[in-house]
Design a protein around this motif. Structure first.
Motif, PDB file in Angstrom:
ATOM      1  N   ASN A 219      -1.359  -1.813   2.393  1.00 23.03           N
ATOM      2  CA  ASN A 219      -1.927  -3.006   3.041  1.00 23.03           C
ATOM      3  C   ASN A 219      -1.601  -4.234   2.186  1.00 23.03           C
ATOM      4  OD1 ASN A 219      -3.434  -5.015   4.272  1.00 23.03           O
ATOM      5  ND2 ASN A 219      -5.180  -3.679   4.662  1.00 23.03           N
ATOM      6  N   ILE A 220      -0.604  -4.989   2.628  1.00 22.48           N
ATOM      7  CA  ILE A 220      -0.128  -6.140   1.866  1.00 22.48           C
ATOM      8  C   ILE A 220      -1.225  -7.177   1.651  1.00 22.48           C
ATOM      9  CG2 ILE A 220       1.359  -8.183   2.064  1.00 22.48           C
ATOM     10  CD1 ILE A 220       3.526  -6.350   3.208  1.00 22.48           C
ATOM     11  N   SER A 221      -2.076  -7.363   2.654  1.00 19.41           N
ATOM     12  CA  SER A 221      -3.045  -8.465   2.623  1.00 19.41           C
ATOM     13  C   SER A 221      -4.082  -8.341   1.503  1.00 19.41           C
ATOM     14  CB  SER A 221      -3.772  -8.565   3.970  1.00 19.41           C
ATOM     15  OG  SER A 221      -4.559  -7.412   4.206  1.00 19.41           O
ATOM     16  N   ILE A 222      -4.268  -7.130   0.968  1.00 21.09           N
ATOM     17  CA  ILE A 222      -5.306  -6.956  -0.060  1.00 21.09           C
ATOM     18  C   ILE A 222      -4.743  -6.405  -1.367  1.00 21.09           C
ATOM     19  CG2 ILE A 222      -7.144  -6.620   1.637  1.00 21.09           C
ATOM     20  CD1 ILE A 222      -6.914  -3.589   1.134  1.00 21.09           C
ATOM     21  N   ALA A 239       2.833  -5.917   7.297  1.00 19.88           N
ATOM     22  CA  ALA A 239       1.504  -5.499   6.835  1.00 19.88           C
ATOM     23  C   ALA A 239       1.554  -4.433   5.745  1.00 19.88           C
ATOM     24  CB  ALA A 239       0.677  -4.983   8.015  1.00 19.88           C
ATOM     25  N   ALA A 240       2.680  -3.718   5.617  1.00 14.79           N
ATOM     26  CA  ALA A 240       2.814  -2.690   4.583  1.00 14.79           C
ATOM     27  C   ALA A 240       4.247  -2.689   4.089  1.00 14.79           C
ATOM     28  CB  ALA A 240       2.442  -1.316   5.130  1.00 14.79           C
ATOM     29  N   CYS A 241       4.442  -2.267   2.840  1.00 17.67           N
ATOM     30  CA  CYS A 241       5.804  -2.217   2.290  1.00 17.67           C
ATOM     31  C   CYS A 241       5.905  -1.110   1.262  1.00 17.67           C
ATOM     32  CB  CYS A 241       6.179  -3.560   1.650  1.00 17.67           C
ATOM     33  SG  CYS A 241       7.849  -3.574   0.963  1.00 17.67           S
ATOM     34  N   PHE A 257      15.338  -0.379  -2.122  1.00 15.82           N
ATOM     35  CA  PHE A 257      15.335  -0.154  -0.669  1.00 15.82           C
ATOM     36  C   PHE A 257      13.891  -0.213  -0.205  1.00 15.82           C
ATOM     37  CE2 PHE A 257      15.292   1.848   3.384  1.00 15.82           C
ATOM     38  CZ  PHE A 257      16.528   1.564   3.934  1.00 15.82           C
ATOM     39  N   ALA A 258      13.626  -1.077   0.771  1.00 12.53           N
ATOM     40  CA  ALA A 258      12.245  -1.268   1.233  1.00 12.53           C
ATOM     41  C   ALA A 258      12.103  -0.911   2.700  1.00 12.53           C
ATOM     42  CB  ALA A 258      11.809  -2.713   1.021  1.00 12.53           C
ATOM     43  N   ILE A 259      10.987  -0.262   3.025  1.00 11.59           N
ATOM     44  CA  ILE A 259      10.589  -0.005   4.403  1.00 11.59           C
ATOM     45  C   ILE A 259       9.301  -0.785   4.657  1.00 11.59           C
ATOM     46  CG2 ILE A 259       9.785   1.708   6.066  1.00 11.59           C
ATOM     47  CD1 ILE A 259      11.547   3.771   4.765  1.00 11.59           C
ATOM     48  N   TYR A 260       9.357  -1.689   5.634  1.00 11.31           N
ATOM     49  CA  TYR A 260       8.196  -2.492   5.998  1.00 11.31           C
ATOM     50  C   TYR A 260       7.567  -1.946   7.283  1.00 11.31           C
ATOM     51  CZ  TYR A 260      10.000  -6.165   2.854  1.00 11.31           C
ATOM     52  OH  TYR A 260      10.454  -6.885   1.778  1.00 11.31           O
ATOM     53  N   LYS A 261       6.249  -2.093   7.388  1.00 10.75           N
ATOM     54  CA  LYS A 261       5.503  -1.744   8.589  1.00 10.75           C
ATOM     55  C   LYS A 261       4.735  -2.978   9.076  1.00 10.75           C
ATOM     56  CE  LYS A 261       6.485   2.711   8.725  1.00 10.75           C
ATOM     57  NZ  LYS A 261       7.095   3.381   9.886  1.00 10.75           N
ATOM     58  N   GLN A 262       4.551  -3.048  10.391  1.00  6.82           N
ATOM     59  CA  GLN A 262       3.865  -4.199  10.966  1.00  6.82           C
ATOM     60  C   GLN A 262       2.361  -3.991  11.102  1.00  6.82           C
ATOM     61  OE1 GLN A 262       6.772  -4.217  14.263  1.00  6.82           O
ATOM     62  NE2 GLN A 262       7.211  -6.347  13.710  1.00  6.82           N
ATOM     63  N   VAL A 263       1.915  -2.809  10.730  1.00  8.54           N
ATOM     64  CA  VAL A 263       0.478  -2.519  10.641  1.00  8.54           C
ATOM     65  C   VAL A 263       0.259  -1.789   9.319  1.00  8.54           C
ATOM     66  CG1 VAL A 263       0.105  -2.396  13.140  1.00  8.54           C
ATOM     67  CG2 VAL A 263       0.759  -0.319  11.878  1.00  8.54           C
ATOM     68  N   PRO A 264      -0.937  -1.909   8.715  1.00  7.77           N
ATOM     69  CA  PRO A 264      -1.205  -1.170   7.479  1.00  7.77           C
ATOM     70  C   PRO A 264      -0.891   0.319   7.659  1.00  7.77           C
ATOM     71  CG  PRO A 264      -2.956  -2.749   7.885  1.00  7.77           C
ATOM     72  CD  PRO A 264      -2.087  -2.754   9.120  1.00  7.77           C
TER      73      PRO A 264
END
Length: 463
Positions: A219-222, A239-241, A257-264
């Motif tokens: 959870n990127i936001s926290i 939202a996640a990485c 190498f990064a995988i991002y998600k749009q929800v936690p």
């Protein structure tokens, strides 16, 4: 369903024991009458969440047109008491993961019995082999590194459509990460992370590169790693990485190498396998590119100063001179030679002599223009090609170089300052025709004239 095998065991009891997902639907109304446990385990849907078979196919299909264009025509091939041919399809589960299915159905009375075989693992293996083959072919053909990395990124995103991926390349000199590939991320986001410093709390990638370990931020936001980038991620809808360091065969850092998600999101074991596969492919591509780059540098550049070597300089001179003759444009050259260089080596040592040559190159490049080409011709001798430059202007540039070199110095291993000077010879293209050898020969003769005149000066045969 009313069908039974005997008085105590129903058809549903039998189907619930099979590992193959099964659906039973009314052949006329399409109403879903039954789903077995294997189906619910795979797709997440229970019987009370499925009204008709066609509405379910529309809900989980990869495109809106998949049901009318593919499923309906295929259903018309079903015959009483017989099974259809297998149809391969891609469906989304209740929790949005993607499954690749090979399915068929049997028509028995007014009931269609659907058998859905999960072939996702087989599909993934085939796709990865294909992606690896494509990448290796591109590597063999020396394709551009960003194009190769795009192939890897798009393959990972194809396996997991809910992911956005990027590759950042490690810049060892500046201790930062440069954008290698991020085709699905917003441009403003890619621009913002291009050049971020490696270090703790610098997002997932900067931190992963710093500690040389995988970093999972659910959870990127926290998360404290993203404290300075929370608003940027929010604007990009991230939202996640999860970030993995990309390492060479010798364990050296090449990038991330990064995988991002749009929800936690928290990664599964398959996600870990996916990111490891991506990192390994990227490592092959980046390491090969850097090896080729090093070989190219050896072929075209001087290993000590980083300047063009003799062969590369003469090749480029021919091209520039030909263009100058065709366009009737001016062109000049400067020959340079370090004064009393043998005395520097004898008095301070060859390492100090190397420092002098490196410093000379750095000082000269700070004076020269972007279009000018400087080369180490051999030993302590250098040449500079000045396109679109008249003779008088070339003399001015040479004098600037002379003064800058005279005012510079290097410090040897014993902290002793070493001052040195350089002699210059200048020659310019004259007339409509000219040859590189003759032009350089004239500049070389002017250089020897400068040496004979007392060194540390600029001379030309043309004045």
């Amino acid at each position: 369903m009313n069908n039974t095998l005997n008085e105590s065991v129903s058809l549903e009891d039998v189907l619930d024991t099979t590992p193959i997902p099964v659906i039973c639907s009314d052949a006329v109304t399409g109403q879903v009458q039954y789903v077995n446990k294997a189906f619910t385990d795979l797709f997440g849907f229970h019987l009370n969440e499925m009204a008709t078979i066609d509405s379910w196919f529309v809900k989980v299909g990869s495109t809106a047109k998949f049901y009318p264009n593919v499923i309906e025509p295929w259903m018309s091939t079903g015959h009483q008491g017989a099974s259809t041919e297998f149809l391969n399809a891609t469906f989304f589960c209740k929790w949005y993961s993607q499954k690749h299915i090979s399915m068929r159905f049997s028509l028995i009375g007014n009931t269609r019995i659907w058998y859905l075989h999960d072939v996702t693992d087989y599909w993934v293996a085939e796709e990865r082999l294909r992606a690896r083959s494509v990448m290796l072919e591109m590597v063999a053909k020396s394709s551009a590194l960003p194009d190769i990395l795009d192939v890897i990124v798009k393959q990972i995103q194809k396996e997991n459509p809910m992911s956005l991926c990027s590759v950042l390349l490690f810049d060892k000199t500046n201790q930062c990460l440069r954008l290698g590939s991020g085709p699905s991320l917003p441009d403003f986001y890619n621009d913002a992370i291009d050049g971020i410093k490696v270090g703790l709390n610098v997002g997932s990638c900067g931190t992963a590169a710093h500690i040389n370990e995988r970093v999972i931020v659910e959870n990127i936001s926290i998360h404290p790693y993203w404290e300075n980038f929370t608003e940027l991620a929010k604007q990009a809808g991230l939202a996640a990485c999860w970030s993995d360091p990309i390492l060479s065969s010798k364990g050296e850092l090449l990038g991330t190498f990064a995988i991002y998600k749009q929800v936690p999101s928290a990664p599964t074991e398959k996600d870990f396998e996916l990111i490891q596969f991506a990192s390994n492919l990227a490592s092959i591509a980046i390491e090969n590119f850097r090896t080729q780059e090093a070989l190219e540098n050896m072929a075209y550049f001087d290993h000590l100063t980083g300047l063009a070597n003799r062969g590369s300089f003469f090749q480029q001179c021919e091209t520039v001179l030909k263009d100058a003759i065709e366009k009737k444009a001016p062109l000049s050259v400067i020959m340079m030679d370090v004064d009393n260089f043998k005395r520097v080596n004898d008095q301070f040592g060859h390492k100090a002599g190397d420092l002098v040559l490196q410093k000379l190159a750095q000082t000269s490049l700070s004076i020269l223009r972007r279009q000018d080409l400087m080369s180490r011709i051999g030993g302590e001798e250098f040449a500079v090609l000045l396109p679109l430059t008249e003779h008088e202007e070339a003399l001015v540039i040479a004098e600037r170089l002379r003064v800058a070199v005279e005012q510079s110095a290097v410090v040897d291993g014993k902290h002793q300052p070493i001052h040195y000077t350089v002699s210059f010879g200048v020659a310019s293209k004259a007339g409509a025709s000219c040859f590189v050898d003759r032009l350089l020969n004239r500049a070389d003769k002017a250089l020897y004239k400068a040496k004979a005149a007392g060194k540390n000066c600029v001379l030309s045969l043309d004045r």
